[in-house]
Design an enzyme around this catalytic site. Structure first.
Site, mmCIF file in Angstrom:
data_model
loop_
_atom_site.group_PDB
_atom_site.id
_atom_site.type_symbol
_atom_site.label_atom_id
_atom_site.label_comp_id
_atom_site.label_asym_id
_atom_site.label_seq_id
_atom_site.Cartn_x
_atom_site.Cartn_y
_atom_site.Cartn_z
ATOM 1 N N VAL A 16 9.881 -1.673 4.820
ATOM 2 C CA VAL A 16 9.922 -1.488 6.280
ATOM 3 C C VAL A 16 10.606 -2.649 7.013
ATOM 4 O O VAL A 16 10.833 -2.561 8.217
ATOM 5 C CB VAL A 16 8.530 -1.221 6.904
ATOM 6 C CG1 VAL A 16 7.925 0.072 6.372
ATOM 7 C CG2 VAL A 16 7.588 -2.403 6.714
ATOM 8 N N LYS B 246 -2.308 -7.101 14.376
ATOM 9 C CA LYS B 246 -2.985 -5.816 14.649
ATOM 10 C C LYS B 246 -3.126 -5.587 16.154
ATOM 11 O O LYS B 246 -3.051 -4.440 16.622
ATOM 12 C CB LYS B 246 -4.344 -5.750 13.963
ATOM 13 C CG LYS B 246 -4.295 -5.627 12.434
ATOM 14 C CD LYS B 246 -3.581 -4.377 11.942
ATOM 15 C CE LYS B 246 -3.796 -4.138 10.459
ATOM 16 N NZ LYS B 246 -2.909 -3.088 9.920
ATOM 17 N N TYR C 6 -8.970 -13.812 9.088
ATOM 18 C CA TYR C 6 -8.025 -12.691 9.299
ATOM 19 C C TYR C 6 -6.790 -13.215 10.053
ATOM 20 O O TYR C 6 -5.690 -12.698 9.903
ATOM 21 C CB TYR C 6 -8.696 -11.528 10.032
ATOM 22 C CG TYR C 6 -7.961 -10.208 9.891
ATOM 23 C CD1 TYR C 6 -7.734 -9.643 8.637
ATOM 24 C CD2 TYR C 6 -7.500 -9.530 11.018
ATOM 25 C CE1 TYR C 6 -7.061 -8.437 8.510
ATOM 26 C CE2 TYR C 6 -6.827 -8.310 10.893
ATOM 27 C CZ TYR C 6 -6.615 -7.785 9.640
ATOM 28 O OH TYR C 6 -5.939 -6.585 9.512
ATOM 29 N N SER D 218 -5.565 3.137 -2.133
ATOM 30 C CA SER D 218 -4.943 2.922 -0.820
ATOM 31 C C SER D 218 -5.526 3.867 0.226
ATOM 32 O O SER D 218 -5.726 5.057 -0.036
ATOM 33 C CB SER D 218 -3.430 3.179 -0.900
ATOM 34 O OG SER D 218 -2.800 2.215 -1.720
ATOM 35 N N ILE D 219 -5.750 3.336 1.421
ATOM 36 C CA ILE D 219 -6.197 4.182 2.533
ATOM 37 C C ILE D 219 -5.166 5.287 2.770
ATOM 38 O O ILE D 219 -5.526 6.430 3.062
ATOM 39 C CB ILE D 219 -6.426 3.320 3.794
ATOM 40 C CG1 ILE D 219 -7.649 2.408 3.587
ATOM 41 C CG2 ILE D 219 -6.610 4.199 5.029
ATOM 42 C CD1 ILE D 219 -7.847 1.349 4.666
ATOM 43 N N THR E 49 -9.671 -2.110 -1.216
ATOM 44 C CA THR E 49 -8.332 -1.709 -1.667
ATOM 45 C C THR E 49 -7.614 -2.917 -2.254
ATOM 46 O O THR E 49 -8.135 -4.033 -2.242
ATOM 47 C CB THR E 49 -7.503 -1.194 -0.479
ATOM 48 O OG1 THR E 49 -7.335 -2.277 0.440
ATOM 49 C CG2 THR E 49 -8.155 -0.016 0.220
HETATM 50 P P1 NAD Z 1 -2.955 -1.204 0.283
HETATM 51 O O1 NAD Z 1 -2.554 -2.481 -0.366
HETATM 52 O O2 NAD Z 1 -3.294 -0.080 -0.575
HETATM 53 O O3 NAD Z 1 -1.827 -0.757 1.333
HETATM 54 C C1 NAD Z 1 -0.983 -1.655 1.991
HETATM 55 C C2 NAD Z 1 0.410 -1.102 1.869
HETATM 56 O O4 NAD Z 1 1.360 -1.867 2.608
HETATM 57 C C3 NAD Z 1 0.902 -1.077 0.405
HETATM 58 O O5 NAD Z 1 1.212 0.230 0.030
HETATM 59 C C4 NAD Z 1 2.145 -1.942 0.449
HETATM 60 O O6 NAD Z 1 3.146 -1.504 -0.434
HETATM 61 C C5 NAD Z 1 2.568 -1.760 1.904
HETATM 62 N N1 NAD Z 1 3.558 -2.749 2.342
HETATM 63 C C6 NAD Z 1 3.412 -4.097 2.453
HETATM 64 N N2 NAD Z 1 4.588 -4.655 2.803
HETATM 65 C C7 NAD Z 1 5.491 -3.645 2.941
HETATM 66 C C8 NAD Z 1 6.880 -3.578 3.259
HETATM 67 N N3 NAD Z 1 7.597 -4.677 3.527
HETATM 68 N N4 NAD Z 1 7.479 -2.347 3.290
HETATM 69 C C9 NAD Z 1 6.776 -1.232 3.014
HETATM 70 N N5 NAD Z 1 5.465 -1.231 2.693
HETATM 71 C C10 NAD Z 1 4.838 -2.426 2.649
HETATM 72 O O7 NAD Z 1 -4.188 -1.601 1.239
HETATM 73 P P2 NAD Z 1 -4.943 -0.775 2.373
HETATM 74 O O8 NAD Z 1 -6.207 -1.503 2.571
HETATM 75 O O9 NAD Z 1 -4.949 0.658 2.042
HETATM 76 O O10 NAD Z 1 -4.051 -1.056 3.681
HETATM 77 C C11 NAD Z 1 -3.457 -0.016 4.431
HETATM 78 C C12 NAD Z 1 -3.594 -0.292 5.916
HETATM 79 O O11 NAD Z 1 -4.968 -0.241 6.280
HETATM 80 C C13 NAD Z 1 -3.073 -1.637 6.377
HETATM 81 O O12 NAD Z 1 -2.436 -1.495 7.625
HETATM 82 C C14 NAD Z 1 -4.347 -2.430 6.528
HETATM 83 O O13 NAD Z 1 -4.190 -3.492 7.456
HETATM 84 C C15 NAD Z 1 -5.250 -1.367 7.063
HETATM 85 N N6 NAD Z 1 -6.680 -1.635 7.001
HETATM 86 C C16 NAD Z 1 -7.281 -1.963 5.815
HETATM 87 C C17 NAD Z 1 -8.642 -2.204 5.780
HETATM 88 C C18 NAD Z 1 -9.325 -2.595 4.500
HETATM 89 O O14 NAD Z 1 -10.418 -3.155 4.566
HETATM 90 N N7 NAD Z 1 -8.767 -2.317 3.331
HETATM 91 C C19 NAD Z 1 -9.406 -2.093 6.945
HETATM 92 C C20 NAD Z 1 -8.769 -1.740 8.142
HETATM 93 C C21 NAD Z 1 -7.408 -1.510 8.147
HETATM 94 O O1 0WE Z 2 -5.581 -5.614 6.978
HETATM 95 C C1 0WE Z 2 -6.257 -6.038 6.068
HETATM 96 C C2 0WE Z 2 -5.613 -6.839 4.957
HETATM 97 C C3 0WE Z 2 -4.118 -6.810 5.003
HETATM 98 C C4 0WE Z 2 -3.467 -7.846 4.131
HETATM 99 C C5 0WE Z 2 -3.958 -8.240 2.894
HETATM 100 C C6 0WE Z 2 -3.269 -9.187 2.146
HETATM 101 C C7 0WE Z 2 -3.773 -9.700 0.823
HETATM 102 C C8 0WE Z 2 -2.653 -10.202 -0.061
HETATM 103 C C9 0WE Z 2 -2.313 -8.419 4.594
HETATM 104 N N1 0WE Z 2 -1.620 -9.341 3.887
HETATM 105 C C10 0WE Z 2 -2.081 -9.724 2.678
HETATM 106 N N2 0WE Z 2 -1.351 -10.651 1.989
HETATM 107 C C11 0WE Z 2 -1.599 -10.963 0.705
HETATM 108 O O2 0WE Z 2 -0.925 -11.842 0.124
HETATM 109 N N3 0WE Z 2 -7.608 -5.820 6.074
HETATM 110 C C12 0WE Z 2 -8.204 -5.202 7.232
HETATM 111 C C13 0WE Z 2 -8.517 -6.225 4.982
HETATM 112 C C14 0WE Z 2 -9.025 -7.604 5.305
HETATM 113 O O3 0WE Z 2 -8.283 -8.690 5.051
HETATM 114 C C15 0WE Z 2 -8.996 -9.783 5.497
HETATM 115 C C16 0WE Z 2 -10.191 -9.375 6.054
HETATM 116 C C17 0WE Z 2 -10.209 -7.950 5.944
HETATM 117 C C18 0WE Z 2 -11.282 -7.025 6.415
HETATM 118 C C19 0WE Z 2 -8.657 -11.141 5.456
HETATM 119 C C20 0WE Z 2 -9.549 -12.064 5.971
HETATM 120 C C21 0WE Z 2 -10.735 -11.661 6.537
HETATM 121 C C22 0WE Z 2 -11.078 -10.300 6.585
#
Ligand code: NAD
Ligand code: 0WE
Length: 258
Positions: free
Chosen positions: A68, A165, A158, A21-22, A196
Site C-alpha cells: 500500500v 489510528k 501503542y 488475520s482479522i 493475531t
Molecule cells: P495481521 O498481521 O494479520 O494484519 C495486518 C496486515 O497488514 C497484514 O496482512 C500485513 O501484510 C498488512 N500490511 C502491513 N504493511 C503493509 C503494506 N505496506 N502493504 C500492504 N499490507 C501491509 O494483524 P491484524 O491484527 O489482523 O491487523 C489488521 C488490522 O486490525 C490492523 O489495521 C490493526 O491495526 C487492526 N486491529 C488489530 C487489533 C488486534 O488486537 N489484533 C485490534 C484492533 C485493530
Molecule cells: O494495531 C495493532 C497492532 C499493529 C502493529 C503491530 C506491529 C507488530 C510488529 C503495527 N506495527 C507493528 N510492527 C511490528 O514490527 N493492534 C491494535 C494490536 C496492538 O498492538 C499494540 C497494542 C495492541 C492492542 C502495541 C502496544 C500496545 C497495545
C-alpha cells in the site's frame, strides 16, 4: 447471522496475512453472506498463505500483490479488479504497520521516519484505496477499516500507532463526506485486542487480553467471528444510513471510566 445479506456484492480485501488475520475473519463472513471477493497480499512472503486461504473460495479467485506504500501497486489492483468484476461494492482495509522500536520505547522519542512510515501504511493508505475504489463503486459501496482504542485514549506502548489510528478515523470521516454523494459509505470497526500476527509481536499482549477480560462489561474478549458479523452488517444495506462512524466491537471496554 442471516444468510445472503451480501448476495451479488463484489469486494476486495486488503490485509490477510494468515488464518488469524482479522481480514480473514471478515472475508469469511462476507463470503458466507454471499459476496464474491478479490484479495491482495503485501509481498511474496505472504503470497502462498493468501493463495491457500482465498483459494478455498474457488480456483478463479483474484489474488494480487499490493504494497500500500506503492501507488503503482494500488493502481494495478483497481485496474485488474475492474477488469474482472466490472464494478465494486465492498472494500476492507485491515492494514497497519509501525516500526517495532516505535512500539517499545516512549512516544516522545518517535523518529520522523517511524512517524512517516506508520502514517503512510496505516492511515494514508485508506485515502489512496478509497480514491482507487470509488470510480468502480458505481452503485454505491461500503468501505470498512480496522481501528483501535489507542486512537482516542493513551494505551501505553501503542504510541505512534495510536496517532496513526486517530488519523485513520478522521480520514474515514472526511472520506465519508466526499464520497457520500456517490452512496459510498466509509466506517471504522474499533476492535478489542485479538491474538493475531500483528499482536503477537507485542510484549505484554497476553496481559492485555486478561485486562480486557477483567474490565470489559461482557467480561471476555471479542471473537474474530464477531468482527466478521459486524463487518457484514456495515457492508450490508442494513447499515445504509451509517457513514463516517467508528463502531466499537470490544465487549464494551470503551465505555468504562475506571
Ligand atoms: P495481521 O498481521 O494479520 O494484519 C495486518 C496486515 O497488514 C497484514 O496482512 C500485513 O501484510 C498488512 N500490511 C502491513 N504493511 C503493509 C503494506 N505496506 N502493504 C500492504 N499490507 C501491509 O494483524 P491484524 O491484527 O489482523 O491487523 C489488521 C488490522 O486490525 C490492523 O489495521 C490493526 O491495526 C487492526 N486491529 C488489530 C487489533 C488486534 O488486537 N489484533 C485490534 C484492533 C485493530
Ligand atoms: O494495531 C495493532 C497492532 C499493529 C502493529 C503491530 C506491529 C507488530 C510488529 C503495527 N506495527 C507493528 N510492527 C511490528 O514490527 N493492534 C491494535 C494490536 C496492538 O498492538 C499494540 C497494542 C495492541 C492492542 C502495541 C502496544 C500496545 C497495545
Amino acid at each position: 447471522m442471516s444468510t445472503n445479506l451480501l448476495a451479488g456484492k463484489l469486494g476486495v480485501v486488503f490485509g490477510v496475512a494468515n488464518k488469524r488475520s482479522i481480514a480473514w475473519a471478515i472475508a469469511q463472513a462476507w463470503h458466507k453472506a454471499g459476496a464474491t471477493l478479490a484479495f491482495t497480499y503485501q509481498g511474496e512472503r505472504l503470497k502462498e498463505n493468501v493463495e491457500e486461504l482465498a483459494g478455498t473460495f474457488g480456483s478463479d479467485t483474484l489474488i494480487l500483490p499490493c504494497d500500500v506504500t506503492k501507488d503503482e501497486d494500488i493502481a494495478r489492483v483497481f485496474t485488474e479488479v475492474g477488469g474482472k468484476f466490472g464494478k465494486l461494492n465492498l472494500l476492507l482495509h485491515s492494514v497497519a504497520f509501525a516500526p517495532k522500536d516505535a512500539l517499545e520505547g516512549e512516544f516522545v522519542n518517535t523518529s520522523r521516519e517511524a512517524f512517516r512510515i506508520s502514517h503512510d501504511i496505516s492511515a494514508y493508505s485508506l485515502v489512496a484505496l478509497a480514491r482507487g475504489a470509488a470510480p468502480l463503486m458505481t452503485e454505491g459501496g461500503s468501505i470498512v477499516a480496522m481501528s483501535y482504542y489507542g486512537a482516542e485514549k493513551v494505551v501505553p506502548h501503542y504510541n505512534v500507532m495510536g496517532v496513526a489510528k486517530a488519523s485513520l478515523e478522521a480520514s474515514a470521516r472526511y472520506l465519508a463526506y466526499d464520497l457520500g454523494p456517490k452512496k459510498i459509505r466509509v466506517n471504522c470497526i474499533s476492535a478489542g485486542p485479538v491474538n493475531t500476527l500483528a499482536a503477537r509481536g507485542i510484549s505484554g499482549f497476553s496481559e492485555m487480553l486478561k485486562h480486557y477480560e477483567a474490565h470489559a462489561p461482557l467480561k471476555r474478549n471479542v471473537l474474530p467471528d464477531e468482527l466478521g458479523a459486524t463487518g457484514t452488517f456495515l457492508a450490508s444495506d442494513g447499515a445504509a444510513a451509517i457513514t463516517g462512524q467508528t463502531l466499537y466491537v470490544d465487549c464494551g471496554y470503551q465505555i468504562m471510566g475506571m
